[in-house]
Structures are given as C-alpha cells and as structure tokens.
Design a protein around this motif. Sequence first.
Motif, PDB file in Angstrom:
ATOM      1  N   LEU A  84       0.862  -1.173   0.000  1.00 28.53           N
ATOM      2  CA  LEU A  84       0.000   0.000   0.000  1.00 28.53           C
ATOM      3  C   LEU A  84       0.905   1.231   0.000  1.00 28.53           C
ATOM      4  O   LEU A  84       1.884   1.278   0.746  1.00 28.53           O
ATOM      5  N   MET A  85       0.573   2.185  -0.877  1.00 30.33           N
ATOM      6  CA  MET A  85       1.338   3.442  -0.909  1.00 30.33           C
ATOM      7  C   MET A  85       0.352   4.589  -0.736  1.00 30.33           C
ATOM      8  O   MET A  85      -0.774   4.524  -1.213  1.00 30.33           O
ATOM      9  N   TYR A  86       0.782   5.634  -0.064  1.00 31.57           N
ATOM     10  CA  TYR A  86      -0.035   6.837   0.060  1.00 31.57           C
ATOM     11  C   TYR A  86       0.882   8.043   0.131  1.00 31.57           C
ATOM     12  O   TYR A  86       1.866   8.036   0.877  1.00 31.57           O
ATOM     13  N   ALA A  87       0.563   9.055  -0.665  1.00 34.24           N
ATOM     14  CA  ALA A  87       1.398  10.263  -0.684  1.00 34.24           C
ATOM     15  C   ALA A  87       0.668  11.423  -0.017  1.00 34.24           C
ATOM     16  O   ALA A  87      -0.264  11.968  -0.594  1.00 34.24           O
ATOM     17  N   PRO A  88       1.061  11.816   1.197  1.00 29.63           N
ATOM     18  CA  PRO A  88       0.457  12.986   1.833  1.00 29.63           C
ATOM     19  C   PRO A  88       0.863  14.279   1.112  1.00 29.63           C
ATOM     20  O   PRO A  88       0.095  15.233   1.089  1.00 29.63           O
ATOM     21  N   VAL A  96       6.593  13.356  -0.284  1.00 28.98           N
ATOM     22  CA  VAL A  96       6.662  12.182   0.597  1.00 28.98           C
ATOM     23  C   VAL A  96       5.612  11.140   0.212  1.00 28.98           C
ATOM     24  O   VAL A  96       4.429  11.451   0.092  1.00 28.98           O
ATOM     25  N   THR A  97       6.059   9.910  -0.012  1.00 30.11           N
ATOM     26  CA  THR A  97       5.151   8.781  -0.247  1.00 30.11           C
ATOM     27  C   THR A  97       5.391   7.758   0.849  1.00 30.11           C
ATOM     28  O   THR A  97       6.522   7.316   1.059  1.00 30.11           O
ATOM     29  N   LEU A  98       4.322   7.416   1.569  1.00 35.21           N
ATOM     30  CA  LEU A  98       4.435   6.408   2.622  1.00 35.21           C
ATOM     31  C   LEU A  98       4.131   5.046   2.021  1.00 35.21           C
ATOM     32  O   LEU A  98       3.324   4.936   1.097  1.00 35.21           O
ATOM     33  N   MET A  99       4.776   4.008   2.534  1.00 32.15           N
ATOM     34  CA  MET A  99       4.454   2.679   2.020  1.00 32.15           C
ATOM     35  C   MET A  99       4.519   1.603   3.086  1.00 32.15           C
ATOM     36  O   MET A  99       5.221   1.727   4.087  1.00 32.15           O
ATOM     37  N   ALA A 100       3.735   0.558   2.862  1.00 32.96           N
ATOM     38  CA  ALA A 100       3.743  -0.590   3.758  1.00 32.96           C
ATOM     39  C   ALA A 100       3.664  -1.832   2.890  1.00 32.96           C
ATOM     40  O   ALA A 100       2.974  -1.843   1.868  1.00 32.96           O
ATOM     41  N   MET A 101       4.413  -2.853   3.261  1.00 33.51           N
ATOM     42  CA  MET A 101       4.375  -4.089   2.484  1.00 33.51           C
ATOM     43  C   MET A 101       4.375  -5.305   3.401  1.00 33.51           C
ATOM     44  O   MET A 101       5.129  -5.367   4.363  1.00 33.51           O
ATOM     45  N   LEU A 102       3.493  -6.221   3.068  1.00 32.40           N
ATOM     46  CA  LEU A 102       3.319  -7.422   3.866  1.00 32.40           C
ATOM     47  C   LEU A 102       3.617  -8.636   2.976  1.00 32.40           C
ATOM     48  O   LEU A 102       3.164  -8.684   1.833  1.00 32.40           O
ATOM     49  N   ASN A 103       4.383  -9.578   3.477  1.00 34.30           N
ATOM     50  CA  ASN A 103       4.728 -10.770   2.691  1.00 34.30           C
ATOM     51  C   ASN A 103       4.163 -12.025   3.322  1.00 34.30           C
ATOM     52  O   ASN A 103       4.219 -12.190   4.542  1.00 34.30           O
ATOM     53  N   TYR A 104       3.660 -12.911   2.483  1.00 36.89           N
ATOM     54  CA  TYR A 104       3.324 -14.248   2.936  1.00 36.89           C
ATOM     55  C   TYR A 104       4.268 -15.188   2.189  1.00 36.89           C
ATOM     56  O   TYR A 104       4.370 -15.134   0.966  1.00 36.89           O
ATOM     57  N   VAL A 105       4.984 -16.023   2.946  1.00 35.88           N
ATOM     58  CA  VAL A 105       6.084 -16.801   2.372  1.00 35.88           C
ATOM     59  C   VAL A 105       5.812 -18.298   2.437  1.00 35.88           C
ATOM     60  O   VAL A 105       5.235 -18.796   3.410  1.00 35.88           O
ATOM     61  N   ARG A 106       6.239 -18.992   1.408  1.00 38.58           N
ATOM     62  CA  ARG A 106       6.207 -20.449   1.437  1.00 38.58           C
ATOM     63  C   ARG A 106       7.548 -20.958   0.909  1.00 38.58           C
ATOM     64  O   ARG A 106       8.005 -20.521  -0.144  1.00 38.58           O
ATOM     65  N   ILE A 130       7.541  -1.146   6.717  1.00 39.31           N
ATOM     66  CA  ILE A 130       6.878   0.151   6.584  1.00 39.31           C
ATOM     67  C   ILE A 130       7.960   1.163   6.264  1.00 39.31           C
ATOM     68  O   ILE A 130       9.109   1.024   6.703  1.00 39.31           O
ATOM     69  N   GLY A 131       7.612   2.148   5.458  1.00 38.53           N
ATOM     70  CA  GLY A 131       8.659   3.077   5.074  1.00 38.53           C
ATOM     71  C   GLY A 131       8.131   4.303   4.388  1.00 38.53           C
ATOM     72  O   GLY A 131       6.923   4.531   4.306  1.00 38.53           O
ATOM     73  N   ALA A 132       9.063   5.076   3.878  1.00 36.74           N
ATOM     74  CA  ALA A 132       8.704   6.305   3.181  1.00 36.74           C
ATOM     75  C   ALA A 132       9.726   6.591   2.087  1.00 36.74           C
ATOM     76  O   ALA A 132      10.887   6.200   2.184  1.00 36.74           O
ATOM     77  N   LEU A 133       9.246   7.246   1.029  1.00 35.03           N
ATOM     78  CA  LEU A 133      10.097   7.685  -0.066  1.00 35.03           C
ATOM     79  C   LEU A 133      10.093   9.213  -0.040  1.00 35.03           C
ATOM     80  O   LEU A 133       9.026   9.830   0.063  1.00 35.03           O
ATOM     81  N   HIS A 184      13.976  14.023 -15.061  1.00 44.29           N
ATOM     82  CA  HIS A 184      14.775  13.224 -14.128  1.00 44.29           C
ATOM     83  C   HIS A 184      14.187  13.364 -12.723  1.00 44.29           C
ATOM     84  O   HIS A 184      13.711  14.438 -12.355  1.00 44.29           O
ATOM     85  N   ARG A 185      14.236  12.266 -11.991  1.00 39.40           N
ATOM     86  CA  ARG A 185      13.754  12.283 -10.610  1.00 39.40           C
ATOM     87  C   ARG A 185      14.714  11.524  -9.712  1.00 39.40           C
ATOM     88  O   ARG A 185      15.298  10.520 -10.138  1.00 39.40           O
ATOM     89  N   VAL A 186      14.802  11.969  -8.472  1.00 32.72           N
ATOM     90  CA  VAL A 186      15.603  11.253  -7.467  1.00 32.72           C
ATOM     91  C   VAL A 186      14.805  11.205  -6.171  1.00 32.72           C
ATOM     92  O   VAL A 186      14.194  12.210  -5.783  1.00 32.72           O
ATOM     93  N   HIS A 187      14.740  10.040  -5.565  1.00 36.66           N
ATOM     94  CA  HIS A 187      14.168   9.972  -4.215  1.00 36.66           C
ATOM     95  C   HIS A 187      15.000   9.070  -3.317  1.00 36.66           C
ATOM     96  O   HIS A 187      15.731   8.203  -3.796  1.00 36.66           O
ATOM     97  N   PHE A 188      14.881   9.322  -2.025  1.00 34.86           N
ATOM     98  CA  PHE A 188      15.543   8.473  -1.035  1.00 34.86           C
ATOM     99  C   PHE A 188      14.529   7.484  -0.474  1.00 34.86           C
ATOM    100  O   PHE A 188      13.347   7.813  -0.329  1.00 34.86           O
ATOM    101  N   ASN A 189      14.991   6.278  -0.182  1.00 37.58           N
ATOM    102  CA  ASN A 189      14.128   5.227   0.357  1.00 37.58           C
ATOM    103  C   ASN A 189      14.513   4.963   1.804  1.00 37.58           C
ATOM    104  O   ASN A 189      15.690   4.763   2.118  1.00 37.58           O
ATOM    105  N   LEU A 190      13.505   4.969   2.655  1.00 26.98           N
ATOM    106  CA  LEU A 190      13.747   4.659   4.066  1.00 26.98           C
ATOM    107  C   LEU A 190      12.705   3.630   4.493  1.00 26.98           C
ATOM    108  O   LEU A 190      11.509   3.796   4.226  1.00 26.98           O
TER     109      LEU A 190
END
Length: 344
Positions: free
Chosen positions: A107-111, A115-125, A152-155, A164-170
Amino acid sequence: MKTILQSMPLALTLGLSSGLQAGEFTPCTNHDHDAYDTHRVDSHAPIGVMGDHTHGAGEWMLSYRYMQMAMDGHRDGSNKLTNQGVYDLGFMAAAAEMEMEMHMVGLMYAPTDQVTLMAMLNYVRKDMRVEPRSAMMSPFNHTSEGLGDVTIGALFQVYDADHHRVHFNLGVVLPTAEVDEIDRGTYMPFGMQLGSGTWDLKLGATYLGQAEHFSWGAQLSGRLGLEDQNDTGFSYGDSLNFTTWVARKVNRSISVSARLNYTLQDRIDGEFDRLVPRVAPQHFQENYGGEVLEAGLGVNVLFQKGFMRGNRIAAEVLVPIYQNAHGVGMNRDYSFTIGWQRAF
Ligand SMILES: [Cu+2]
C-alpha cells in the motif's frame, strides 16, 4: 516456466521492432514538457524493483506481487557442486532443490508530492528437497509457510526536473516472521525460516530518467540488522543491492525492460537457542550470503481502455549471470515476479 522464459525475449524483440514504426506514439498534450511523466506505462520500474516510484499528493496505490525464486543444488564459491561434491566435503546431506514463493501486498499513500508512505506485507512459502548421503535414508522435503517480513517506510523525493527524478528510500522491517519453524523435532535450517525475525533498517536512493521512447533508472539500497539476535538467537547478514534498468515504450499500454541486479549479502550471525544437528551446508552460518548478479527481462502493461483502465500488470524474469557464494551456498536458479498495481 520454460514458456515464460522463452516468450520474454520474443516480447522484447517484437516490442523493440514495432516501437520503431513512426507515428505510433501519441504526442502528449496538457503536460509540462520538462516534467517527469508519471502517466507513462514505463514510469514504473520493472516489477521486481521495490520503492521505485513516488506518488503525487493525495494519491493511493494498492499492489499485489507474486514472486517465485528457485535454487538448485550447491556451489562452492563460484563453482557449481554436485550432491556428491557436497558429500565429499564431509556433509551428510545436500539440498538438491529449494523453491521460495512470496505473496506481497503493498500500500502506498502520498500525503505530499515530496513524501510517499508505504507498507508491504509478505506471505512466504518455502520448500527444500534434502537428499541424504546414506543410501539407507530416503530423500525428504522441508516446508515452511507463514507471514514473512512486514516493511513500513517512506520515499522522499529530492529532485524532479527535466525528465529526471531522485528519491531516497527509508524503511523499517518489523520482526513479524516466525524464526522457530520446526521439522522432525528440530529447527529447520536458517534459510528455511520465514524471514529475518529482527528489526532491520532499509536505506536507499533511486534515480529515474525519461526520454521520448526510453526510460531508465537505478537504485542503490542496503538492509541493516538493528539487532544481533532474533527470537531464536541468530540474525541475517546485512545486504547491499544495486540495480539498473532500461525500458522501451512500445505504445501507450506496453513497455519492455532489461535489468541488471547485483546483491551482496553477509553471512548469518549468532546461533539457534537449541542444539540443531548439523548435517547439511544450510546448518552452518558461514554458508549464507555472497554475491549474485542477475539479468532480467520484463514487461509492463498499463490498461488505457475498458474496465481494466488504470490497472497495471507487469512481469519480470531474472536469471543469474554471475554468483559467488560464501562457503558452500545454494546455487541460484531463476526468479520470477508477476504483479498488479492500481493507483486511486
Ligand atoms: Cu505506487
């Protein structure tokens, strides 16, 4: 799998040749011609790249990815080993094959535009076929399955001009994955556990560029463990990843991509909190990590019409072109990702 691998180069060839026909590209209107165009099919990186793009203020995006990664047998540094080669090094068993499947929901959301917030959930096998040295013992499979890492993180976009674009990932990895998966009364090898099980930090920088028919990008990222031990006593090695890609816009809906992906990972640290028999290379911390350089082909589709309008579907296949395992590591085979993305 074979057919996908075979059809990818074909799709790439078709894409490159059909794209060369003049007049196929719709000239963009109502656009600031110096700005990076986020509505283009190739404004998203190949689907195997995470945190590749930012969103405009108020935008949401939901995504689903299915990833499969296969390993076959072992290697000693940069040399492939047969099962017999593994037994000759003194091990009582070898892992003939391993497959990892991951379902990733993001899920991504840009306030704001920056700034873009993101969350990612993994199901592994995970599934590993173990072949004992002794002819008296039959081969068997280890399997593990469950919730993997949650990130969970933010760009943070720091540059956006002249195509051209540059962003940092955290990002912060939460210790949601179980690391006490058991089979036949003992912990399964480190690599069969469902994730790191530690708090980890992810840091990165991403660059994106666009020309009329082509686009490209690069991302450098690292994952650092914030704890020395997870709940069962060990921790993954820190890792560094560098990836770069180029994409060709075939038409408004389709782009094809080629990518290089380099990963360097440290050995595992620590020890299980219970005695585990050490019979195969996967039971030893020093046999994890190393270097892998992969080459990949991908395709992105952005539906422009009908009920699928606005949905993105993308796929990518990566194969190793160089690998150097620490100790007696597993031999990386292909990996494959297919995904869906939808912005709101
Ligand atoms: Cu997005």
